[in-house]
Design an enzyme around this catalytic site. Structure first.
Site, PDB file in Angstrom:
ATOM      1  N   GLY A  10       0.784  -1.123  -0.025  1.00 55.87           N
ATOM      2  CA  GLY A  10      -0.104  -0.033  -0.096  1.00 55.87           C
ATOM      3  C   GLY A  10       0.738   1.233   0.001  1.00 55.87           C
ATOM      4  N   PHE A 118     -14.000  21.618  13.855  1.00 57.47           N
ATOM      5  CA  PHE A 118     -14.401  20.443  12.917  1.00 57.47           C
ATOM      6  C   PHE A 118     -15.236  19.764  13.924  1.00 57.47           C
ATOM      7  CE2 PHE A 118     -12.956  17.483   9.507  1.00 57.47           C
ATOM      8  CZ  PHE A 118     -13.206  18.361   8.501  1.00 57.47           C
ATOM      9  N   ALA A 158      -1.456  -7.400  -4.640  1.00 62.00           N
ATOM     10  CA  ALA A 158      -1.097  -8.565  -3.665  1.00 62.00           C
ATOM     11  C   ALA A 158      -1.946  -9.648  -3.543  1.00 62.00           C
ATOM     12  CB  ALA A 158      -0.890  -7.722  -2.146  1.00 62.00           C
ATOM     13  N   HIS A 234     -21.888   8.738   5.875  1.00 61.18           N
ATOM     14  CA  HIS A 234     -21.760  10.120   5.495  1.00 61.18           C
ATOM     15  C   HIS A 234     -23.333  10.536   4.994  1.00 61.18           C
ATOM     16  CE1 HIS A 234     -20.847  14.245   4.012  1.00 61.18           C
ATOM     17  NE2 HIS A 234     -19.721  14.391   4.877  1.00 61.18           N
ATOM     18  N   LEU A 244     -19.078  11.939  -2.725  1.00 60.86           N
ATOM     19  CA  LEU A 244     -19.073  12.818  -1.292  1.00 60.86           C
ATOM     20  C   LEU A 244     -19.844  14.328  -1.852  1.00 60.86           C
ATOM     21  CD1 LEU A 244     -19.355  11.638   1.535  1.00 60.86           C
ATOM     22  CD2 LEU A 244     -17.191  12.954   1.970  1.00 60.86           C
ATOM     23  N   GLU A 247     -19.875  18.804   3.802  1.00 61.58           N
ATOM     24  CA  GLU A 247     -20.815  19.361   4.870  1.00 61.58           C
ATOM     25  C   GLU A 247     -21.111  20.593   4.438  1.00 61.58           C
ATOM     26  OE1 GLU A 247     -20.224  16.309   7.952  1.00 61.58           O
ATOM     27  OE2 GLU A 247     -19.935  18.066   9.258  1.00 61.58           O
ATOM     28  N   ARG A 278     -23.655  14.115  12.077  1.00 62.21           N
ATOM     29  CA  ARG A 278     -23.349  13.131  10.868  1.00 62.21           C
ATOM     30  C   ARG A 278     -24.417  11.725  10.983  1.00 62.21           C
ATOM     31  NH1 ARG A 278     -17.459  12.294   8.468  1.00 62.21           N
ATOM     32  NH2 ARG A 278     -17.249  14.418   7.790  1.00 62.21           N
TER      33      ARG A 278
END
Lengths: 567, 345
Positions: A10, A118, A158, A234, A244, A247, A278
């Site tokens: 990764g 936040f 992988a 979300h 998305l 917000e 949320r």
């Protein structure tokens, strides 16, 4: 191939930080990063908001201690408190380190790193670079890895961990450019492959490749998964793609409207309306749809996010990105029409069970980032803590592996093992009488998960979900790969990714059925309250004889006693 | 109200995707396949390709990851223009087709082909490495993570836009120099180099610049602006390229590279005569030895074909040269003043 000291699977924020830190810890080590995409494509780039750190640049009275408390409370008290200590105390250092090596953080008037408020945070401590924080962090880390000369194996997929007794001997992966299955003998392997929320497919905001490859490989090797049932939704995903809508749209005053033209949030959060937390907004939208007050379309049911009353000027000046996304992915201009939206699977709190140093139960195998579950997010992750998690624990895992690599003998992977991996792929390519299309199965998996293992869960729904997943796994055996070429066989790759998602989906559903309470992102209609007596613990899922066997693990407590989570 | 309302559900349109195909294992040369599907409003080119892969032809190969315009994986040429498939609307593309109803989809140019729409990105990564596209921090190792650099909003603004780059390689594919010379640094790498060079935290500005002014570097750009026009993030790439050039002229002096000398010679001629004195241009750019060694055979051929440019004394000043000179001086004065101002900042 010469055995590696560390193979990192990764190339997102966690993997790259691990590589950078491992090189720093011991430059003599032979380190490789395998990634199925070019590292700069990784999903870290999609994180817009920022990363939390109590730098106290904005609010002078902010402290690491307050960050710790906010995180524990946000997790609905399921996070391990010692792990949260590490996350929050390392935060200021890691944000400054990134700053020192080139991340273009936005700035305050006094030229220090800018911070903004936040959700769920008591102080404005989210450090950001406009709305491209993840992107710029990923670029910085990739640049530094190129500078240090990290050895990259880009576009390697992988396949399996080579396990010998209680420890790993390395990794087996497919080179996408040649189709060749190659051995990566290694003393240590770090999984940093990101989350698994893409198993909800069109009802997920994730990149197409967030299929939980690392988790699935570890799971099949017998390493337990932890808290898999916790998936964050979300509230505002686009209807067709699940992508998305941030917000900000509601922050600027957007309305949520059902098909009767009602601002239905009045029923669920009279005061806060669209600006409720949320999980509450997600549940409210889902209730409207379930009770028949949503719109219907071939691309699924949805409700409206209406921005028209805000006017063209405001939409153009303050919400340009949202307008662009809406135009690009729904063909809808929010100045003239409402945006069709529905809650979308966004983040996976669960993952490979690790300790605070990134170690798994298997010797020489580590995990970090969304791929791992330390756990710092518990039942619900706070905004701004996911980037922080991949940075802090990516770094720690890289350091630990570099320190411990010397303990292990260099492994070797036999031709026999390689042949087994190749054989498995071959059988998928062979034409048979009756076959299944992977695309259909993938969509069905997403649908059953959204319906039965989604925002609202309940015993009979979950049983149905588990049964569906079992059937899909059965049908998967007949999936055929049509592309027979060796070079860049994306058909084959997508089929293998589906296999990973199916294996993990079972652990999500089994965990959700076991957990007879409602906590954080996990809402059981039949068990609507948090049950600390029975369920203040982590769930584990371990693969034994092809079945997900549930287990449990205590939550590490610390300075903070259990409390009700109210905002 | 019980009836289902869906104001987004409008008509569908039949679209043919004419897609570039090439599998090195079986094809001796590339060809095109046509796929006709029915596309509703709001569908992107990438979603159409996904649909084709899932329902029509599983062998069709392309890269895609975030599907939201931020990862840069799905760069390809749609109707001849390099862009992201995931942010390109099918219905918009239908208005741009050369043949009605047929959208052409091809791989990016100037990068080695791998299969169908997939090209090799390694050359780009190699160039990022060659031109040190990273910050070599001036923060002492002992202080790393302990304190912040203080960066003004003004400095942040200098590289803010440049850090939007997602390395989708659309500019690489559109660049006219790269099509002729694969060694050329490329617009994306110039942009990234600029971004590093204006960052006060970096300590290898001079080293990077020294590499940038070498052959295949910043002076090879011909200002065609294709990179900037095709940038999916609307980054003013040409401004970055100009800034590197100005920086090179300023900090290294005009006489140390052929590119800089070429530009100087242009300025000199334009000011004096209002047009170029082509006969001496190679000498002023690359020197007498280089010119004799490299251009003598061509000069001989030109003499034979009577295609030689006029010798310098015969190059008459352009009409209205006096007015032009006045304007020219005024302009250069303006540029100088602007520079002074921007440096005072």
């Amino acid at each position: 191939m010469k055995p590696f000291d560390i193979v990192i699977v990764g190339g997102g924020g966690a993997g790259l930080y691990a590589a950078m830190e491992a090189m720093k810890t011991n430059p003599a080590l032979n380190i490789a990063v395998l990634s199925k995409v070019y590292p700069n494509r990784s999903h870290t780039s999609a994180a817009q908001g920022g990363a939390n750190a109590a730098l106290a640049n904005k609010a002078k009275d902010d402290s690491v201690e307050m960050h710790i408390f906010d995180t524990i409370k946000g997790s609905d008290y399921l996070a391990d408190q010692d792990a949260v200590d590490v996350l929050c105390s390392e935060a200021p250092k890691i944000i400054r380190e990134l700053e020192n090596i080139g991340t273009p953080w936005s700035r305050m008037e006094d030229n220090t790193i800018a911070q903004r408020p936040f959700g769920g945070a008591g102080r404005p401590r989210c450090c950001y670079c406009a709305d491209k924080t993840g992107h710029t962090i990923l670029q910085t880390l990739y640049e530094q890895c190129l500078k240090t000369g990290v050895l990259f194996f880009n576009e390697y997929f992988a396949l399996n961990l080579s396990v010998h007794g209680s420890r790993s001997r390395g990794l087996i992966a497919m080179n996408m450019k040649t189709g060749k299955v190659e051995a990566f003998p290694a003393k240590t392997v770090i999984f940093a492959t990101g989350g698994y929320a893409k198993m909800y497919w069109n009802r997920s905001s994730n990149a197409a490749g967030n299929t939980g490859d690392g988790q699935a490989i570890a799971y099949r090797a017998g390493i337990p998964m932890k808290d898999m049932e916790f998936v964050q939704f979300h509230p505002t995903g686009l209807r067709k793609s699940g992508l998305l809508v941030t917000e900000g749209a509601r922050g600027e005053g957007g309305y949520l409207i059902n098909k009767d033209g009602e601002r239905f949030m009045a029923r669920y959060a009279k005061e806060k309306m669209e600006l409720g937390p949320r999980d509450l907004v997600s549940r409210s939208i889902e209730t409207e749809i379930l009770e028949g007050r949503g719109f219907d379309s071939p691309a699924g049911k949805y409700i409206h996010l209406d921005l028209r009353h805000l006017g063209a000027d405001l939409i153009k000046s303050r919400l340009p990105q949202i307008r662009e996304m809406s135009l690009n992915f729904e063909g809808v201009d929010p100045i003239e029409e409402p945006i069709p939206i529905r809650p979308t699977a966004h983040y996976s709190m669960g993952g490979i069970d690790t300790d605070n140093f990134g170690r798994t139960v298997m010797e020489g195998v580590y995990a970090a980032g969304e791929c791992a579950c330390v756990s710092v997010h518990g039942a619900n992750r706070l905004g701004g803590n996911s980037l922080l998690d991949i940075l802090v624990f990516g770094r720690i895992a890289g350091h630990t592996a570099a320190e411990e690599a010397g303990k292990f003998e260099p492994g070797s992977i036999s031709e026999e093992e390689l042949r087994e991996s190749v054989e498995e792929i071959r059988t998928r390519m062979q034409p048979s009488g009756h076959y299944e299309r992977y695309g259909a199965l993938r969509e069905e998996l997403g649908q059953t998960l959204a319906l039965n293992v989604g925002i609202f869960r309940e015993s009979s729904l979950l049983h149905k979900g588990i049964q569906d997943i079992a059937e899909l796994k059965e049908r998967f055996k007949k999936v055929r790969v049509f592309d027979s070429s060796d070079v860049f066989n994306t058909n084959l790759q997508q089929v293998l990714e589906l296999k990973n998602m199916l294996d993990l989906a079972e652990t999500v559903a089994v965990g959700a059925l076991a957990r007879e309470e409602s906590r954080g992102s996990h809402t059981r209609i039949d068990f609507p309250v948090r049950d600390d007596e029975k369920w203040h613990k982590h769930t584990l899922a371990t693969l034994v004889d092809g079945k997900a066997i549930p287990g449990e693990k205590p939550v590490t407590m610390g300075r903070y006693e259990l409390q009700e989570r109210t905002y | 109200m019980t009836e289902i309302i869906d104001q987004h559900q409008e008509g569908k349109r039949d679209v043919t995707f004419r897609v570039f195909r090439f599998n090195p294992q079986v094809d001796s040369k590339p060809y095109f396949d046509d796929y006709t599907i029915s596309a509703e409003r709001g569908i992107t080119v990438l979603r159409s390709l996904n649909y084709i892969k899932e329902h029509v032809d599983a062998t069709l190969s392309f890269r895609a990851f975030c599907q939201a315009g931020i990862c840069g994986s799905c760069g390809m040429r749609v109707n001849g223009i390099s862009k992201l498939a995931c942010t390109s609307q099918v219905w918009d593309e239908l208005d741009k087709c050369r043949e009605p109803g047929i959208i052409r989809v091809e791989p990016l140019r100037s990068l080695p082909m791998i299969k169908d729409l997939i090209v090799d990105m390694d050359p780009l990564v190699d160039k990022m490495t060659r031109y040190s596209n990273w910050i070599d921090s001036t923060m002492p190792l002992a202080d790393m993570g302990k304190k912040e650099f203080l960066i003004s909003e003004e400095e942040f603004q200098r590289y803010d836009k440049a850090t939007d780059c997602i390395l989708c390689a659309s500019c690489v594919s559109e660049c006219s120099i790269l099509r002729a010379n694969k060694e050329y640094v490329s617009p994306a790498v110039l942009l990234k180099s600029y971004r590093m060079n204006v960052d006060s935290r970096d300590g290898i500005h001079d080293l990077r610049l020294a590499e940038l002014v070498k052959d295949h570097g910043v002076w090879d750009c011909t200002h065609c602006y294709r990179c900037q026009e095709s940038c999916v993030k609307s980054i003013p790439i040409m401004e970055a390229i100009h800034a590197i050039r100005e920086d090179a002229l300023e900090s290294r002096g005009p006489r140390d590279t052929s590119g800089a000398k070429h530009a100087e010679a242009f300025m000199e001629d334009i000011e004096k005569k209002g047009k170029l004195v082509e006969a001496t241009l190679p000498i002023r750019t690359n020197g007498v030895v280089w010119t004799l060694r490299n251009l003598l055979p061509m000069a001989m051929k030109m003499i034979v074909k009577r295609r030689t440019p006029p010798p310098p004394p015969l190059v008459k000043s352009a009409k209205g040269i006096k007015v032009f000179r006045a304007m020219f001086r005024e302009m250069t004065e303006h540029v100088k003043q602007d520079h002074l101002k921007s440096h005072k900042k």
